[in-house]
Scaffold this motif. Structure first.
Motif, PDB file in Angstrom:
ATOM      1  N   THR A   8       6.289 -16.378  30.481  1.00 48.47           N
ATOM      2  CA  THR A   8       7.608 -16.645  31.040  1.00 48.47           C
ATOM      3  C   THR A   8       7.753 -15.827  32.313  1.00 48.47           C
ATOM      4  OG1 THR A   8       8.474 -17.014  28.825  1.00 48.47           O
ATOM      5  CG2 THR A   8      10.083 -16.612  30.567  1.00 48.47           C
ATOM      6  N   HIS A  10      10.228 -14.877  35.850  1.00 48.23           N
ATOM      7  CA  HIS A  10      11.605 -14.840  36.351  1.00 48.23           C
ATOM      8  C   HIS A  10      11.603 -14.859  37.870  1.00 48.23           C
ATOM      9  CE1 HIS A  10      11.527 -10.626  37.707  1.00 48.23           C
ATOM     10  NE2 HIS A  10      10.730 -10.423  36.645  1.00 48.23           N
ATOM     11  N   ASN A  11      12.784 -15.145  38.442  1.00 42.85           N
ATOM     12  CA  ASN A  11      12.904 -15.272  39.895  1.00 42.85           C
ATOM     13  C   ASN A  11      13.295 -13.972  40.588  1.00 42.85           C
ATOM     14  OD1 ASN A  11      15.562 -15.130  39.081  1.00 42.85           O
ATOM     15  ND2 ASN A  11      16.233 -16.961  40.175  1.00 42.85           N
ATOM     16  N   ARG A  19      16.998 -16.694  36.874  1.00 35.97           N
ATOM     17  CA  ARG A  19      16.387 -17.845  36.221  1.00 35.97           C
ATOM     18  C   ARG A  19      15.053 -17.414  35.627  1.00 35.97           C
ATOM     19  NH1 ARG A  19      20.747 -19.332  36.888  1.00 35.97           N
ATOM     20  NH2 ARG A  19      21.547 -21.068  38.078  1.00 35.97           N
ATOM     21  N   ARG A  21      11.520 -19.218  33.600  1.00 29.80           N
ATOM     22  CA  ARG A  21      10.816 -20.441  33.231  1.00 29.80           C
ATOM     23  C   ARG A  21       9.584 -20.090  32.409  1.00 29.80           C
ATOM     24  NH1 ARG A  21      10.784 -23.484  39.123  1.00 29.80           N
ATOM     25  NH2 ARG A  21      13.007 -23.996  39.143  1.00 29.80           N
ATOM     26  N   LYS A  22       9.454 -20.762  31.254  1.00 29.90           N
ATOM     27  CA  LYS A  22       8.273 -20.584  30.417  1.00 29.90           C
ATOM     28  C   LYS A  22       7.299 -21.725  30.696  1.00 29.90           C
ATOM     29  CE  LYS A  22       6.483 -20.108  25.807  1.00 29.90           C
ATOM     30  NZ  LYS A  22       6.732 -19.976  24.387  1.00 29.90           N
ATOM     31  N   TYR A  34       7.150 -26.794  32.657  1.00 28.24           N
ATOM     32  CA  TYR A  34       7.827 -25.577  32.213  1.00 28.24           C
ATOM     33  C   TYR A  34       9.123 -25.922  31.497  1.00 28.24           C
ATOM     34  CZ  TYR A  34      10.844 -26.326  36.250  1.00 28.24           C
ATOM     35  OH  TYR A  34      11.729 -26.875  37.156  1.00 28.24           O
ATOM     36  N   ASP A  36      12.987 -24.426  31.332  1.00 31.12           N
ATOM     37  CA  ASP A  36      13.967 -23.499  31.897  1.00 31.12           C
ATOM     38  C   ASP A  36      14.619 -22.779  30.720  1.00 31.12           C
ATOM     39  OD1 ASP A  36      16.894 -22.838  32.691  1.00 31.12           O
ATOM     40  OD2 ASP A  36      15.812 -23.057  34.590  1.00 31.12           O
ATOM     41  N   MET A  50       5.687 -22.746  41.786  1.00 31.70           N
ATOM     42  CA  MET A  50       5.849 -21.784  40.700  1.00 31.70           C
ATOM     43  C   MET A  50       5.430 -20.389  41.151  1.00 31.70           C
ATOM     44  SD  MET A  50       6.913 -21.156  37.639  1.00 31.70           S
ATOM     45  CE  MET A  50       7.033 -22.625  36.657  1.00 31.70           C
TER      46      MET A  50
END
Length: 58
Positions: A8, A10-11, A19, A21-22, A34, A36, A50
């Motif tokens: 996972t 993160h931003n 945010r 995403r996995k 992915y 969310d 990504m």
């Protein structure tokens, strides 16, 4: 950063702009599938997108 399945990312932002995403797989066309983490929606983007999104692992 190398993008790997079942990790996972993160931003790097705080609060409402955070945010995560996995990564659930690769689509065979140089893309990443992915989930969310906040919304539960499944998405797809390029590996390069990504890499730009991912500021670190969760």
């Amino acid at each position: 950063m190398q993008i790997e399945v079942n990790n996972t990312y993160h931003n790097g932002k705080n609060g409402d702009k955070y945010r995560a995403r996995k990564v659930i797989g690769f689509d065979g066309r140089n893309g990443v599938d992915y989930i969310d983490v906040g919304s539960g929606k499944i998405g797809n983007c390029s590996i390069e997108t990504m890499k730009r999104f991912a500021k670190g692992k969760v």
